[in-house]
Design an enzyme around this catalytic site. Structure first.
Site, mmCIF file in Angstrom:
data_model
loop_
_atom_site.group_PDB
_atom_site.id
_atom_site.type_symbol
_atom_site.label_atom_id
_atom_site.label_comp_id
_atom_site.label_asym_id
_atom_site.label_seq_id
_atom_site.Cartn_x
_atom_site.Cartn_y
_atom_site.Cartn_z
ATOM 1 C CG HIS A 1 -14.973 18.298 8.549
ATOM 2 N ND1 HIS A 1 -14.896 17.272 9.448
ATOM 3 C CD2 HIS A 1 -14.927 19.448 9.270
ATOM 4 C CE1 HIS A 1 -14.835 17.769 10.679
ATOM 5 N NE2 HIS A 1 -14.847 19.092 10.597
ATOM 6 C CD GLU B 1 -23.065 37.726 -9.322
ATOM 7 O OE1 GLU B 1 -22.638 38.513 -8.464
ATOM 8 O OE2 GLU B 1 -24.247 37.708 -9.677
ATOM 9 C CE LYS C 1 -29.000 44.914 -10.190
ATOM 10 N NZ LYS C 1 -27.854 44.594 -9.323
ATOM 11 C CG ASN D 1 -40.757 40.735 -20.359
ATOM 12 O OD1 ASN D 1 -40.314 40.680 -21.496
ATOM 13 N ND2 ASN D 1 -40.510 41.731 -19.534
ATOM 14 N N GLY D 2 -41.377 36.363 -19.744
ATOM 15 C CA GLY D 2 -41.798 35.212 -18.936
ATOM 16 C C GLY D 2 -41.590 33.921 -19.694
ATOM 17 C CD1 TRP E 1 -33.202 34.938 -19.961
ATOM 18 C CD2 TRP E 1 -31.372 36.204 -19.969
ATOM 19 N NE1 TRP E 1 -32.260 34.311 -19.205
ATOM 20 C CE2 TRP E 1 -31.124 35.065 -19.193
ATOM 21 C CE3 TRP E 1 -30.357 37.157 -20.126
ATOM 22 C CZ2 TRP E 1 -29.913 34.838 -18.563
ATOM 23 C CZ3 TRP E 1 -29.155 36.926 -19.494
ATOM 24 C CH2 TRP E 1 -28.939 35.783 -18.726
ATOM 25 C CB CYS F 1 -37.692 39.512 -21.401
ATOM 26 S SG CYS F 1 -37.274 37.948 -22.119
ATOM 27 N NE ARG G 1 -35.933 43.959 -17.032
ATOM 28 C CZ ARG G 1 -36.765 43.843 -16.008
ATOM 29 N NH1 ARG G 1 -36.775 44.779 -15.085
ATOM 30 N NH2 ARG G 1 -37.577 42.825 -15.887
ATOM 31 C CE LYS H 1 -21.632 40.217 -5.491
ATOM 32 N NZ LYS H 1 -22.859 40.115 -5.972
ATOM 33 C CD GLU I 1 -22.543 38.709 -2.125
ATOM 34 O OE1 GLU I 1 -23.239 37.739 -2.462
ATOM 35 O OE2 GLU I 1 -22.418 39.730 -2.835
HETATM 36 O O1 M6R Z 1 -33.482 41.192 -7.181
HETATM 37 P P1 M6R Z 1 -33.051 40.154 -6.157
HETATM 38 O O2 M6R Z 1 -32.262 40.745 -5.051
HETATM 39 O O3 M6R Z 1 -34.207 39.344 -5.656
HETATM 40 O O4 M6R Z 1 -32.110 39.195 -6.958
HETATM 41 C C1 M6R Z 1 -31.639 38.009 -6.386
HETATM 42 C C2 M6R Z 1 -30.466 37.452 -7.155
HETATM 43 O O5 M6R Z 1 -30.845 37.119 -8.450
HETATM 44 C C3 M6R Z 1 -29.296 38.438 -7.210
HETATM 45 O O6 M6R Z 1 -28.866 38.782 -5.921
HETATM 46 C C4 M6R Z 1 -28.118 37.841 -7.990
HETATM 47 O O7 M6R Z 1 -27.543 36.790 -7.275
HETATM 48 C C5 M6R Z 1 -27.096 38.913 -8.352
HETATM 49 N N1 M6R Z 1 -26.519 38.621 -9.616
HETATM 50 C C6 M6R Z 1 -26.037 39.070 -7.326
HETATM 51 O O8 M6R Z 1 -24.961 39.835 -7.689
#
Ligand code: M6R
Length: 591
Positions: A489, A473, A586, A97-98, A71, A2, A27, A470, A466
């Site tokens: 394993h 996502e 985000k 927000n929250g 959101w 949000c 966001r 990536k 990672e």
């Molecule tokens: O703002 P932050 O770096 O604390 O966010 C952490 C994760 O939410 C963030 O890295 C998330 O995994 C992204 N979507 C990665 O691309």
């Protein structure tokens, strides 16, 4: 997640709020709403889906209003559930927000007092609690404080008050920041929302009430109602460039920017690093922590601290701290990684570690964030705004910083700087149209596959994880990153004819194991792709090979870049929304 925006000034509030909300879009949100005061009425427009490029401003004129991008948490994605929410007498609206964690208890209590609910969003509970205060003869401001104090969880609320033509807001956890300009005040969840109007900011802390009236703001402590003089603490924002430039998407722009951002993140002098180095040298235990991509940075930095500095560093995920809590003491140092500095899981963990007295050192990219304020020391990643939801440049900034720290601990600060600068110039020549085409061609061959496996070892283990995050996502394909050692394993059971397997291979002590692992999957029919040092380009075990920018010690950085590019080109081929992937936000400001 949000986003909140508020404006009081001389200009057209609907237009400014619209622009502000547009900038908060990154966001992540699924509905939106704008409320303004038009003469003697609050007018609200709201809808589900994305905020249109223009709103029908002719019908709306005002110099005061609030906006919200929602959101969904409690309650579905509907126009009724979108914020802001009206009070029954339409004298105020609230956006939040929250998550109100005790929402059900509060709702039941209010229902027993004959309050009727029109929605199933937690925000409506706040509206009713405020109404309850007003019914008892308490003014709106104090009713808001008393309602807010009954809420559990991390929340920030913003109120548009018709009678006194003002905006009120209270913060607890969810981010909020003020933007200041002559006779104009902006209020938003992050400074990107208003930095096209002003770069002067005032930070807002948890437990503070903001009152904005006629272009002036006042801050109060909600515990004792005392006025806080923060006007004297106006700060300047660092440059925030949110232009896409020549790139079709922020993601590609941000990937290419890494040639510069790894240097920006590490432009600290040895003197500036000294306080942290001293703490690390004296620490009994060193922990690194983060979530998502920042969690993999934490893993990689702990790897560097062990491998380079011979420190016994442990990486923890922000949302899995339970078993570590009893171990943490005031002799420990916690290195926190966060792009936004607002991730709820990370903030909650840090608050607990602080209670134990640990020294908190954060690496943050967003100026003015909560994490910077609760840390003993913080370092800015200086990667500039990262708009694409999938983090790319901030990941490599964080691990560059971790590498610099690890080398400084063993007296090799200058050597680290040299290595970073050499990789930076090699990256400059790496990002060519031809290379992009080659990677795009490989990505195009993967479009019809569903399950993918990435293998890494040693310095490349967390890069496999990672890399998988990536790609999943943005492409929504099932990628899993494994330690190559795990293959025999269990993982190998998943490999069948045509299964795509990507092996990360560097010219290091693990190269033979990586080649054997790749042969093992190839023997079972896998389609094999190698990513790594050029030396392995002609290895027979690989069906395709993507070489990486040359570096001796920063292979983790050069090796992650092809994954970012595969993610980009695969998503492009699939027609996905690259910068704003489905279901993702985000800044994950709720738990
Ligand atoms: O703002 P932050 O770096 O604390 O966010 C952490 C994760 O939410 C963030 O890295 C998330 O995994 C992204 N979507 C990665 O691309």
């Amino acid at each position: 997640m949000c986003g909140i925006f508020g404006y009081i000034g001389q200009d057209s509030a609907p237009s400014i709020i619209h622009k502000g909300l547009k900038r908060l879009e990154y966001r992540g949100y699924d509905s939106w709403g704008i409320s303004i005061i038009d003469k003697d009425k609050i007018r609200t427009i709201k809808d589900v889906g994305h905020l249109p490029e223009e709103i029908a401003q002719k019908k709306l004129f005002s110099t005061i209003g609030i906006g919200h991008t929602r959101w969904a948490t409690h309650g579905g994605i509907t126009v009724t559930n979108a914020h802001p929410h009206f009070s029954k007498d339409r004298s105020f609206v609230i956006a939040q927000n929250g998550i109100v964690e005790n929402y059900l208890e509060l709702k039941e209590e209010l229902e027993s007092k004959e309050y009727e609910f029109e929605t199933n969003v937690d925000t409506e509970v706040i509206v009713k609690l405020v109404e309850e205060g007003i019914k008892k003869g308490i003014n709106l401001r104090n009713s808001l404080i008393s309602a807010f104090k009954q809420l559990e969880g991390r929340n920030t609320v913003i109120v548009l008050d018709l009678k006194d033509k003002r905006i009120l807001a209270i913060r607890n956890g969810s981010p909020l920041i003020l933007g200041i300009k002559k006779d104009e005040i902006f209020l938003a969840s992050d400074p990107l929302a208003f930095n096209q109007f002003t770069t002067e900011i005032v930070e807002v802390n948890n437990g503070e009430l903001i009152e904005i009236e006629k272009g002036k703001f006042k801050i109060f402590d909600i515990d004792n109602n005392k006025y806080i003089d923060r006007e004297s603490k106006i700060e300047k924002l660092l440059d925030i460039d949110i232009d896409k430039g020549k790139y079709a998407h922020y993601m590609l722009k941000e990937i290419v920017q890494q040639q510069h951002t790894i240097l920006k993140a590490t432009e600290y002098t040895e003197k500036e690093l000294k306080p942290l180095i001293k703490q690390l040298n004296n620490a009994e235990n060193i922990y690194t922590i983060g979530a998502g991509t920042a969690g993999f940075s934490a893993d990689q930095i702990a790897y560097y601290l062990r491998k380079i500095s011979k420190k016994s560093a442990i990486s923890i995920k922000s949302y899995e701290t339970e078993s570590y809590l009893d171990l943490i003491t005031s002799k420990d140092v916690v290195i926190v990684l966060s792009q936004s500095g607002e991730t709820a899981d990370t903030l909650e963990a840090i608050e607990l570690f602080k209670e134990k007295g640990a020294y908190i050192a954060s690496v943050i990219n967003m100026p003015g964030s909560t994490l910077s304020r609760i840390s003993d020391i913080f370092f800015m990643s200086k990667a500039g705004s990262e708009i694409c939801v999938a983090s790319t440049k901030v990941f490599t900034s964080q691990i560059s910083f971790g590498y610099l720290i690890s080398k400084t601990l063993i007296g090799e600060f200058n050597e680290a700087k040299k290595e970073l600068s050499s990789l930076s110039s090699n990256l400059e020549s790496y990002f060519t149209k031809e290379r992009f085409k080659d990677i795009e061609n490989i990505a195009n061959k993967l479009v019809n596959k569903e399950h993918f496996f990435i293998l890494g070892k040693g310095q490349n283990f967390h890069i496999a994880q990672e890399g998988a995050l990536k790609i999943k996502e943005i492409s929504y394909k099932h990628f899993e990153g494994f330690a190559a050692g795990e293959l025999k394993h269990g993982v190998i059971a998943l490999i069948e004819k045509g299964s795509p397997v990507i092996s990360i291979i560097s010219n290091d002590m693990n190269r033979k194991d990586m080649i054997s692992a790749t042969y093992e999957v190839k023997a079972r029919g896998a389609l094999t792709i190698g990513i790594g040092d050029m030396d392995f380009e002609n290895e027979k075990c690989f069906d395709y090979f993507i070489d990486v920018a040359k570096t001796e010690e920063l292979k983790a950085i050069s090796n992650v870049i092809p994954f970012q590019l595969i993610s980009y080109f695969l998503a492009k081929a699939l027609g996905n929304n690259i910068d704003k992937p489905r279901n993702l936000a985000k800044s994950v400001t709720v738990k």
